[in-house]
Design a protein around this motif. Structure first.
Motif, short mmCIF file in Angstrom:
data_model
loop_
_atom_site.label_atom_id
_atom_site.label_comp_id
_atom_site.label_asym_id
_atom_site.label_seq_id
_atom_site.Cartn_x
_atom_site.Cartn_y
_atom_site.Cartn_z
N LEU A 1 -72.36 -9.18 -6.82
CA LEU A 1 -72.87 -7.86 -6.43
C LEU A 1 -73.56 -7.93 -5.08
CD1 LEU A 1 -74.26 -6.54 -9.83
CD2 LEU A 1 -72.34 -5.62 -8.53
N GLU A 2 -73.98 -9.13 -4.69
CA GLU A 2 -74.53 -9.38 -3.36
C GLU A 2 -73.80 -10.58 -2.77
OE1 GLU A 2 -76.54 -7.47 -1.88
OE2 GLU A 2 -77.55 -6.32 -3.46
N LYS A 3 -73.38 -10.46 -1.51
CA LYS A 3 -72.74 -11.59 -0.85
C LYS A 3 -73.79 -12.61 -0.45
CE LYS A 3 -68.88 -8.98 1.17
NZ LYS A 3 -68.19 -8.61 2.42
N ILE A 4 -73.39 -13.88 -0.44
CA ILE A 4 -74.30 -14.93 0.01
C ILE A 4 -73.97 -15.29 1.46
CG2 ILE A 4 -74.70 -15.84 -2.29
CD1 ILE A 4 -72.69 -18.05 -1.74
N ASP A 5 -75.00 -15.63 2.22
CA ASP A 5 -74.81 -15.99 3.63
C ASP A 5 -74.47 -17.47 3.79
OD1 ASP A 5 -75.48 -13.37 4.31
OD2 ASP A 5 -77.61 -13.85 4.35
N ALA A 6 -74.92 -18.28 2.86
CA ALA A 6 -74.64 -19.71 2.90
C ALA A 6 -74.81 -20.27 1.49
CB ALA A 6 -75.59 -20.43 3.87
N GLY A 7 -74.15 -21.39 1.24
CA GLY A 7 -74.24 -22.02 -0.06
C GLY A 7 -72.98 -21.83 -0.88
N GLU A 8 -73.06 -22.22 -2.15
CA GLU A 8 -71.90 -22.16 -3.04
C GLU A 8 -72.37 -21.98 -4.48
OE1 GLU A 8 -67.83 -24.78 -3.91
OE2 GLU A 8 -69.65 -25.78 -3.20
N ILE A 9 -71.62 -21.20 -5.23
CA ILE A 9 -71.86 -21.04 -6.66
C ILE A 9 -70.67 -21.63 -7.41
CG2 ILE A 9 -72.29 -19.40 -8.54
CD1 ILE A 9 -73.44 -17.48 -6.49
N ILE A 10 -70.98 -22.52 -8.35
CA ILE A 10 -69.94 -23.24 -9.10
C ILE A 10 -70.02 -22.81 -10.56
CG2 ILE A 10 -69.12 -25.52 -9.83
CD1 ILE A 10 -70.38 -26.60 -7.22
N LEU A 11 -68.87 -22.48 -11.13
CA LEU A 11 -68.79 -22.01 -12.51
C LEU A 11 -67.91 -22.97 -13.30
CD1 LEU A 11 -69.89 -19.48 -14.00
CD2 LEU A 11 -67.66 -18.42 -13.62
N PHE A 12 -68.50 -23.62 -14.28
CA PHE A 12 -67.78 -24.58 -15.13
C PHE A 12 -67.06 -25.64 -14.30
CE2 PHE A 12 -68.20 -20.73 -17.66
CZ PHE A 12 -68.76 -21.24 -18.82
N GLY A 13 -67.75 -26.13 -13.28
CA GLY A 13 -67.23 -27.23 -12.48
C GLY A 13 -66.26 -26.82 -11.39
N GLU A 14 -65.94 -25.53 -11.27
CA GLU A 14 -65.01 -25.07 -10.26
C GLU A 14 -65.70 -24.13 -9.28
OE1 GLU A 14 -61.71 -23.22 -12.20
OE2 GLU A 14 -61.05 -25.07 -13.20
N SER A 15 -65.32 -24.23 -8.02
CA SER A 15 -65.91 -23.36 -7.00
C SER A 15 -65.59 -21.91 -7.34
CB SER A 15 -65.36 -23.71 -5.62
OG SER A 15 -65.93 -22.87 -4.64
N TYR A 16 -66.61 -21.10 -7.35
CA TYR A 16 -66.48 -19.70 -7.77
C TYR A 16 -66.76 -18.75 -6.61
CZ TYR A 16 -68.61 -15.48 -9.92
OH TYR A 16 -69.00 -14.20 -10.22
N ILE A 17 -67.89 -18.91 -5.96
CA ILE A 17 -68.24 -18.06 -4.82
C ILE A 17 -68.75 -18.93 -3.68
CG2 ILE A 17 -69.79 -16.26 -3.96
CD1 ILE A 17 -69.86 -15.06 -6.71
N GLN A 18 -68.21 -18.68 -2.50
CA GLN A 18 -68.69 -19.32 -1.29
C GLN A 18 -69.05 -18.25 -0.28
OE1 GLN A 18 -65.55 -21.93 -0.02
NE2 GLN A 18 -65.81 -23.35 -1.73
N ALA A 19 -69.84 -18.62 0.71
CA ALA A 19 -70.23 -17.67 1.75
C ALA A 19 -68.99 -17.09 2.41
CB ALA A 19 -71.11 -18.35 2.78
N GLY A 20 -68.95 -15.79 2.55
CA GLY A 20 -67.82 -15.12 3.19
C GLY A 20 -66.74 -14.66 2.24
N ASP A 21 -66.83 -15.04 0.95
CA ASP A 21 -65.82 -14.60 -0.01
C ASP A 21 -65.88 -13.09 -0.21
OD1 ASP A 21 -64.72 -17.06 -0.46
OD2 ASP A 21 -65.83 -17.47 -2.31
N LYS A 22 -64.71 -12.49 -0.40
CA LYS A 22 -64.65 -11.06 -0.72
C LYS A 22 -64.89 -10.88 -2.21
CE LYS A 22 -61.45 -9.82 3.01
NZ LYS A 22 -60.16 -9.21 3.34
N PRO A 23 -65.74 -9.92 -2.59
CA PRO A 23 -66.04 -9.74 -4.02
C PRO A 23 -64.85 -9.30 -4.84
CG PRO A 23 -67.00 -7.97 -2.70
CD PRO A 23 -66.49 -8.99 -1.73
N ASP A 24 -63.78 -8.83 -4.18
CA ASP A 24 -62.61 -8.35 -4.91
C ASP A 24 -61.48 -9.38 -4.93
OD1 ASP A 24 -61.86 -6.17 -6.50
OD2 ASP A 24 -60.51 -5.42 -4.98
#
Length: 514
Positions: A309-332
């Motif tokens: 719901l909010e984009k991140i400017d830097a960093g990474e979110i990992i879900l169950f060991g897999e990359s899920y959201i990185q900076a610059g990713d489109k929410p769709d």
């Protein structure tokens, strides 16, 4: 001079007038329908994030609202003089009139639709996003139905306007009502009687279609819909047919297996204001985390980054060991939307869809995501409603429920996709004190079942009671990550610990810094 009433009444038996009425209805209705559809496209372009598209739409609206329809009619009808290839089409008065009316009405309809679209709250779009709906899904299933209901009275009024504007098409010799009347009174000079009859014909058309549209308005008025509470016998019959209430989608963390959620170096700023400054957080399966902190500390921003719901400017979110959201990713993007489906979200302001029943709210996401077993989906939805104590209200609309009931429906809606993680963004802050308990009981039952949860809350006693860990944020940073027992009993003199205990209203006499 007296009116010739015999002549006046004779005009209502003339076939030429009734044929002219059909022409007016056809021309007005086609212009209204086409203008309404194209107007929605232009309105969407006006609200687009693309600056070029937005500018083009605004120029279109400005220009065609400024040009008089009479001038446009003459120009379009004489267009073949400039572009001879358009002659076979635009030399037909009906077609030229239709084109001119559509060009004008599209501009006016665009502003009507824009008002309707702006009236749909941002929270409705966010709720659709949190359920994994794509842009088109959010627009067609959530935004457009609500926007059309809001804009309908104005759209109906615009239909009346279009019907009356068709009289201007007489300038290019279309045989509509006014032209028919003009030809008659130019022969017999009975001007007043003829124009009075023309006016009556217009009144009849507007009254007939206006009544039909007002009937549609009443049918679509949600405030008029008051489905009753189901009685105990009906609820008991449903439960007997449905079987046991399904458990939440829970799991237990196994050492060596990937964590459910990892947030690494998350940064987020709004302009020059930094709200998250390098947050690192790990969540294992079955963990219940309460995120606390003063207002403006970044709690809500943190939880909203988890489901994009909010984009991140830097960093990474990992879900169950897999990359899920990185900076610059489109929410769709497909990867992000796939992850969002594993995350349930409950908002502070409920964000239920007002145009759907309680049951319809819960069934929205399963149906959108391609579930074909509608009977099973309905059974699961009813079981979830029973789980949150609202089965008797299944057929009601959100406006018939109290705030606490709406929040429990929101929890059931989030659970309908069987998420692996539940996010709660201050789920009780919009409720009256007497309604808080019912919502907290539902959350507590999910915790007992082993649901992984992140809860942004100001309910300190509840956080201490339910949480495996309490995360304290301040200044956009994670200042402390501690268990409730450690928070209560740790005796080491630590300023951060003292700060958190004071914030939570705990006794600090057992801890005296040196």
């Amino acid at each position: 001079m007296e009116l010739d009433w015999t002549y006046f009444f004779s005009l209502f038996s003339m076939g030429m007038f009734w044929r002219a009425c059909v022409t007016v209805i056809e021309l007005g209705s086609l212009s209204w329908i086409i203008g309404m559809v194209l107007g929605f496209v232009v309105a969407s372009a006006e609200l687009s994030t693309m600056a070029g598209l937005r500018a083009l739409a605004k120029v279109y609206v400005w220009f065609f609202r400024s040009v008089p329809l009479l001038v446009l009619l003459v120009f379009v009808f004489n267009m073949p003089q400039i572009f001879p290839a358009s002659g076979p089409v635009l030399s037909i008065p009906f077609v030229s009139g239709l084109v001119s009316l559509v060009l004008t009405e599209t501009a006016y309809m665009a502003e009507i639709h824009r008002g309707g679209l702006l009236s749909v709250s941002r929270g409705q779009r966010e709720a659709g996003h949190a359920l994994g709906l794509g842009f088109l899904g959010v627009q067609t299933r959530i935004v457009v139905p609500q926007a059309l209901r809001i804009a309908l009275p104005t759209l109906v009024n615009e239909y009346v306007t279009v019907i009356k504007l068709t009289s201007l098409v007489s300038v290019i010799s279309l045989q509509e009502l006014l032209m028919t009347g003009q030809r008659l009174y130019s022969q017999n000079f009975l001007v007043m009687e003829t124009l009075l009859a023309v006016a009556v014909y217009y009144v009849l058309i507007v009254s007939l279609f206006g009544s039909a549209f007002h009937w549609v308005e009443r049918k679509l008025d949600l405030q008029r819909r008051q489905p009753p509470t189901l009685d105990d016998a009906t609820c008991a019959q449903w439960l007997q047919a449905l079987g046991p209430v399904p458990a939440a989608n829970v799991s237990v963390h196994v050492p060596g297996q990937p964590l459910t959620l990892e947030m690494r170096g998350i940064h987020k700023s709004y302009g020059t204001h930094k709200v998250l400054g390098g947050v690192d957080l790990c969540v294992a399966a079955g963990d219940v985390l309460s995120v606390i902190g003063p207002s403006g500390s970044g709690k809500t921003s943190l939880i909203r980054t988890i489901n994009a719901l909010e984009k991140i400017d830097a960093g990474e979110i990992i879900l169950f060991g897999e990359s899920y959201i990185q900076a610059g990713d489109k929410p769709d993007s497909a990867r992000v939307r796939k992850g969002i489906r594993r995350i349930g979200m409950v908002f502070q302001s409920f964000n239920l869809f007002p145009h759907l029943t309680v049951l319809g709210n819960i069934l929205m996401a399963p149906h959108y995501h391609g579930s074909t077993d509608t009977q099973m989906d309905r059974a699961v939805a009813l079981r979830l409603l029973d789980k949150v104590g609202l089965l008797a209200h299944a057929e009601k609309y959100p406006h018939q429920l109290s705030g606490g009931q709406q929040q429990r429906v929101a929890i059931a809606r989030a659970l309908a996709l069987q998420p692996d993680i539940m996010l709660f963004d201050e789920p009780t802050s919009a409720l009256d004190p007497e309604l808080v308990g019912d919502v907290l009981k539902v959350i507590q039952s999910l915790a007992k079942e082993g649901m992984t949860m992140l809860i942004v809350t100001h309910e300190m006693d509840f956080a201490l009671q339910i949480s495996d860990r309490i995360v304290f944020m301040e200044g956009g940073r994670l200042q402390l990550d501690i268990s409730p027992d450690q928070l209560r009993n740790q005796t080491e003199p630590d300023e951060t610990l003292l700060r958190v205990r004071k914030f939570m209203g705990l006794d600090n006499t057992a801890i005296t810094p040196q």
